[in-house]
Design a protein around this motif. Structure first.
Motif, mmCIF file in Angstrom:
data_model
loop_
_atom_site.group_PDB
_atom_site.id
_atom_site.type_symbol
_atom_site.label_atom_id
_atom_site.label_comp_id
_atom_site.label_asym_id
_atom_site.label_seq_id
_atom_site.Cartn_x
_atom_site.Cartn_y
_atom_site.Cartn_z
ATOM 1 N N SER A 198 38.120 50.854 36.516
ATOM 2 C CA SER A 198 37.231 49.819 37.056
ATOM 3 C C SER A 198 35.917 50.442 37.506
ATOM 4 C CB SER A 198 37.906 49.138 38.248
ATOM 5 O OG SER A 198 36.964 48.348 38.945
ATOM 6 N N THR A 217 41.719 38.546 29.866
ATOM 7 C CA THR A 217 41.450 39.592 30.852
ATOM 8 C C THR A 217 42.518 39.638 31.927
ATOM 9 O OG1 THR A 217 39.089 39.268 30.491
ATOM 10 C CG2 THR A 217 39.724 40.361 32.540
ATOM 11 N N ASP A 263 43.935 39.850 35.394
ATOM 12 C CA ASP A 263 43.262 39.245 36.549
ATOM 13 C C ASP A 263 43.322 40.153 37.785
ATOM 14 O OD1 ASP A 263 41.921 37.476 38.070
ATOM 15 O OD2 ASP A 263 43.496 35.966 38.181
ATOM 16 N N TYR A 264 42.583 41.249 37.742
ATOM 17 C CA TYR A 264 42.390 42.091 38.928
ATOM 18 C C TYR A 264 41.167 42.962 38.684
ATOM 19 C CZ TYR A 264 44.453 46.248 36.671
ATOM 20 O OH TYR A 264 44.700 47.322 35.858
ATOM 21 N N THR A 265 40.833 43.779 39.668
ATOM 22 C CA THR A 265 39.521 44.458 39.661
ATOM 23 C C THR A 265 39.174 45.149 38.350
ATOM 24 O OG1 THR A 265 38.196 46.178 40.715
ATOM 25 C CG2 THR A 265 40.576 46.447 40.871
ATOM 26 N N TRP A 267 38.349 42.527 35.614
ATOM 27 C CA TRP A 267 37.073 41.851 35.860
ATOM 28 C C TRP A 267 35.899 42.731 35.471
ATOM 29 C CZ3 TRP A 267 38.815 41.126 41.602
ATOM 30 C CH2 TRP A 267 39.887 40.243 41.660
ATOM 31 N N THR A 268 35.932 44.007 35.894
ATOM 32 C CA THR A 268 34.760 44.838 35.603
ATOM 33 C C THR A 268 34.708 45.217 34.125
ATOM 34 O OG1 THR A 268 35.781 46.969 36.150
ATOM 35 C CG2 THR A 268 34.715 45.804 37.945
ATOM 36 N N GLU A 284 35.751 43.291 31.664
ATOM 37 C CA GLU A 284 35.226 42.087 30.997
ATOM 38 C C GLU A 284 33.711 42.020 31.160
ATOM 39 O OE1 GLU A 284 37.140 38.141 31.921
ATOM 40 O OE2 GLU A 284 35.082 37.708 32.510
ATOM 41 N N GLU A 285 33.249 42.266 32.382
ATOM 42 C CA GLU A 285 31.817 42.201 32.672
ATOM 43 C C GLU A 285 31.044 43.228 31.823
ATOM 44 O OE1 GLU A 285 30.249 41.937 37.011
ATOM 45 O OE2 GLU A 285 30.179 44.023 36.455
ATOM 46 N N ARG A 324 41.377 34.515 32.313
ATOM 47 C CA ARG A 324 42.118 35.501 33.109
ATOM 48 C C ARG A 324 43.630 35.291 32.938
ATOM 49 N NH1 ARG A 324 37.888 36.877 36.870
ATOM 50 N NH2 ARG A 324 36.227 37.308 35.378
ATOM 51 N N ASN A 333 41.317 42.604 27.329
ATOM 52 C CA ASN A 333 41.079 43.480 28.480
ATOM 53 C C ASN A 333 42.408 43.665 29.211
ATOM 54 O OD1 ASN A 333 38.150 43.666 28.161
ATOM 55 N ND2 ASN A 333 38.169 41.499 28.682
#
Lengths: 342, 448
Positions: free
Chosen positions: B164, B208, B210-212, B215-216, B218-219, B237, B263
């Motif tokens: 992350s 994705t 669904d945790y830190t 999320w990063t 995916e971003e 997610r 992800n």
């Protein structure tokens, strides 16, 4: 339209698993009046019948090939399953098809486990309260989980789909669409038809055999059947074994879809209780109908369009339905009047 | 009843000692001996490393592999075995006799792939087992939670596998160090190959975790692919450890997307990728193109778990056992001889982190955390399998080349599952630390 059909298939496939587990749970509650929290553990034991069968088939002979070296400079070990040594290509096919073949092993094993469980423990709790039944069966489930964990470890054990049954069926072509517009995995379709066949078999067994007739009579009025000189207790023991078999084969066939670990039964137990409550406690048709209904609802709740309107709805839809049913119709969709009411 | 009997001479002696102690006290407070009073100071005791990895749960396989590498690292630090990367790491102060002359011991914990359990395990290692350093993780949730705890306790945390951006971004800590690469670097590394293989006109659908970390990643991947000209159709997610992804895969088929980006890591990916292939996604045509699946970060263990489904799939990796440099060869040989299989990237990062911490103590000449931290900050090294590497002082992120990998279409053995198809240079994956928020925090250690 494609999206709708794909989600419908997905819902039916999930619903098949829910219905199979709920069917066994309802059989036990309807006949013995026992709330069996160890039913999820029976599903888990079925999963591990498939795992154990594959372990047996893949016991290997290890030979060292000095002509080949590993990247770290050691001679490479060549491992061959014994069945392949003994039976050649047929042995390889046996290993490849270990999951469907394991169902044949699962039936007698689960029947024996079910009967032993009922005779050894459950029968002593027939006249106890539901709370006590829940406590003892929940405890039994934990014991079974820990036994499985000690043999197979805590982590999921993947089971392969037979090579010929991998990939997806082109359902769209059958419906006149272009190729690859609506595909669905073969094994999931097989699981759906398998669950329908098992459900049909259980209903036929109860509907069209003398044994089934006596069991249904016992479910309606146990005392009167006993007064006719019929040993209903023995038949109910077999019904418990039958419920264990249904849960077990459901588990064995599910292993390629979800790698089982010792906790898999608990994950399904909660869902299957919700299915039984929605369908109506003690109603076999209710359990099956609710299984498919909730599977389909859960699947449709996962559609992007639905989730954009109600974020997270796919995670809670089943429980929302259960809450509504309990508020509006406590006996469930097809439950008998008076059960769970008042 | 007790009588207090205090003679005149004794009273004078006691008063004299008190006055002397008061006069000397400022000297004591500024001396190094006071500065060495820190959490689990091994000056007069044992040197204990805490290996806190998932041994159960979704990422157990990677965690168990990491644990094996930590045990190997301890052997090499203590002078046992063939020494592994101690023969290749440069510069190196370790002498093969432990750390600062003391043999290293270790304790282990199972994080259960769960943030709370990871934090509890690390706390137990620090408070009960006397760990001077804690290391290990396979999820960024675990790494960030343990890193934060270690900052509170004044114990250095050498993160294991954590990808992350937040670990060395908004959640970075003075006491936390990451050798592993991150999602931003994956995005930078993978984008050119995606453009080359799949073109610049694509529509992507993300699933994705669904945790830190999810999320990063995916971003970062969205940013990288959208910069290529790709459109993001949806980013959905999925719960960590889900197992059955069918309800998330069916909407992909009719979403208008022609690329699915997973992800997912560990068992999540081992489940989701084969299921996506089973659903026939790779046989589909969408928008006049072949439907493709991308797994931006994956490892050898996942590739083995995913089986046939991984063939041809593009992703990025921190390291690969088949690299040709001397560090990689030395580590692969040690690990292979010990365990009969090549090490994963999870094992590699754990092994390197343990060596780097031990070496930093040796260079600093003390276990005192602020001095060890300063020895790690800005440290340039080579011979650890990734080429010249920098531990940047601004955020405690390692900078080194990033590998782009692809599932092997024609494996020659069960270990031969990934091919390295590209290497993105360190300069290309180096970024300005201010693109992420966060503060490292103070050097001064807390008493645990």
């Amino acid at each position: 339209m494609n999206a709708f059909l794909a989600q419908l298939l997905n819902g039916l496939d999930k619903g098949g698993a829910y219905a199979l587990i709920a069917l066994g749970l309802t059989l036990v509650f309807g006949t013995l009046g026992v709330v069996n929290f160890a039913h999820g553990a029976l599903f888990m034991l079925g999963c591990f019948c498939a795992v154990a069968f594959r372990y047996l088939l893949t016991i290997e002979t290890v030979t060292v090939d000095p002509t080949q070296l590993s990247p770290w400079g050691q001679p490479v070990e060549v491992r061959t399953p014994l069945v392949q040594n003994w039976f050649g290509d047929f042995g390889a096919v046996l290993v490849d098809y270990s999951v469907p073949i394991s169902v044949l092993l699962t039936v007698p094993v689960m029947l024996a486990i079910g009967i032993a469980m009922e005779r050894g423990l459950i029968k002593h709790f027939y006249k106890r309260t539901h709370a006590e039944q829940i406590l003892v069966t929940f405890g039994l489930a934990i014991v079974l989980q820990e036994i499985v964990k000690s043999f197979f470890g805590p982590n999921p054990v993947p089971q392969p789909i037979p090579t010929d049954l991998r990939g997806a069926a082109d359902i769209g072509l059958l419906l006149g669409m272009e190729a690859h517009q609506l595909t669905y995995p073969w094994w999931r379709l097989i699981y759906l038809f398998f669950s329908l066949a098992v459900i049909g078999g259980v209903f036929a067994f109860l509907q069209f055999t003398t044994f089934g007739m006596v069991v249904r009579a016992g479910m309606a009025d146990r005392e009167t059947v006993g007064l006719l000189g019929i040993d209903i207790g023995r038949r109910f023991t077999i019904v418990f074994g039958l419920a264990a078999v249904v849960a077990g084969v459901a588990g064995a066939m599910y292993t390629p879809l979800l790698a089982p670990n010792y906790l898999i039964g608990m994950d399904f137990l909660v869902l299957s209780f919700v299915v039984v409550v929605v369908g109506g406690m003690g109603s076999l048709t209710g359990a099956v109908a609710a299984g498919f209904l909730l599977g389909i609802l859960q699947s449709f709740a996962s559609m992007t369009e639905v989730k954009s309107l109600f974020p997270g709805i796919d995670q809670v839809i089943i429980y929302l339905v259960a809450v509504v049913i309990l508020l509006v119709r406590p006996r469930g969709l097809l439950g008998r009047r008076g059960v769970m009411e008042g | 009843m007790t009588k207090l009997i205090l003679g005149r001479r004794r009273l004078l002696k006691t008063m004299g000692a008190g006055v002397a102690a008061s006069l000397a006290s400022p000297l004591v407070f500024t001396s190094r001996s006071y500065g060495q009073e820190f959490c689990n100071n091994p000056a007069n005791g044992r040197v204990v490393f805490g290996f806190n990895v998932p041994q159960t749960g979704s990422y157990a396989e990677e965690g168990l592999d990491q644990l094996k590498a930590y045990e190997l690292a301890v052997k090499h630090i203590n002078g046992e075995g063939d020494g592994g990367m101690l023969n290749t790491l440069k510069p190196l102060s370790l002498k093969g006799n432990g750390v600062l002359g003391k043999k290293v011991e270790f304790v282990t914990g199972d994080t259960q792939t769960n943030t709370d359990a990871a934090r509890d395990g690390a706390r137990r290692m620090i408070e009960r087992d006397g760990a001077i350093m804690v290391t290990g993780s396979v999820t960024s949730g675990e790494a960030i939670a343990v890193q934060s705890l270690c900052q509170e306790k004044g114990v250095i945390y050498m993160a294991g596998l954590t990808h992350s951006n937040d670990t060395t971004g908004k959640d970075k800590r003075r006491y936390g160090f990451r050798h592993f690469f991150n999602a931003h670097q994956s995005g930078v590394a993978i984008a050119p190959l995606l453009a080359q293989e799949y073109g610049t006109d694509r529509r992507a659908y993300h699933l994705t975790a669904d945790y830190t970390w999810g999320w990063t990643q995916e971003e970062s991947i969205k940013a990288a692919t959208e910069a290529l000209g790709w459109e993001t159709v949806a980013a959905v997610r999925t719960p960590l450890g889900l197992g059955d992804y069918s309800q998330y895969l069916t909407p992909v088929m009719n979403s208008g997307a022609d690329v699915l980006i997973l992800n997912h890591y560990g068992h999540d990916m081992v489940n989701s990728l084969p299921q996506a292939v089973q659903f026939g996604l790779r046989d589909r045509q969408a928008n006049g193109k072949n439907f493709e699946i991308v797994v931006p970060m994956f490892s050898e263990l996942m590739a083995v778990g995913a089986g046939e489904a991984v063939k041809g799939i593009i992703g990025t990796s921190n390291w690969h056992w088949a690299l040709e440099d001397e560090g990689t060869k030395a580590f692969t040989k040690s690990y292979g001889e010990a365990y009969g299989s090549p090490p994963s990237q999870s094992a590699h990062t754990g092994y390197v982190q343990a060596l780097l911490y031990a070496d930093a103590c040796e260079r600093a000449g003390t276990f005192y955390p602020p001095e060890v931290i300063k020895a790690l900050e800005g440290f340039e090294f080579d011979g650890a399998g990734n080429g010249p590497t920098l531990y940047r002082d601004a955020d405690h992120q390692c900078f080194k080349e990033v590998l782009v990998v692809r599932g092997n279409e024609n494996p020659t053995s069960k270990f031969d599952v990934l091919n390295v198809v590209g290497r993105t240079a360190r300069a290309d994956v180096t970024y300005d630390p201010t693109i992420f928020e966060g503060e490292l925090g103070p050097y001064e250690p807390n008493q645990c």
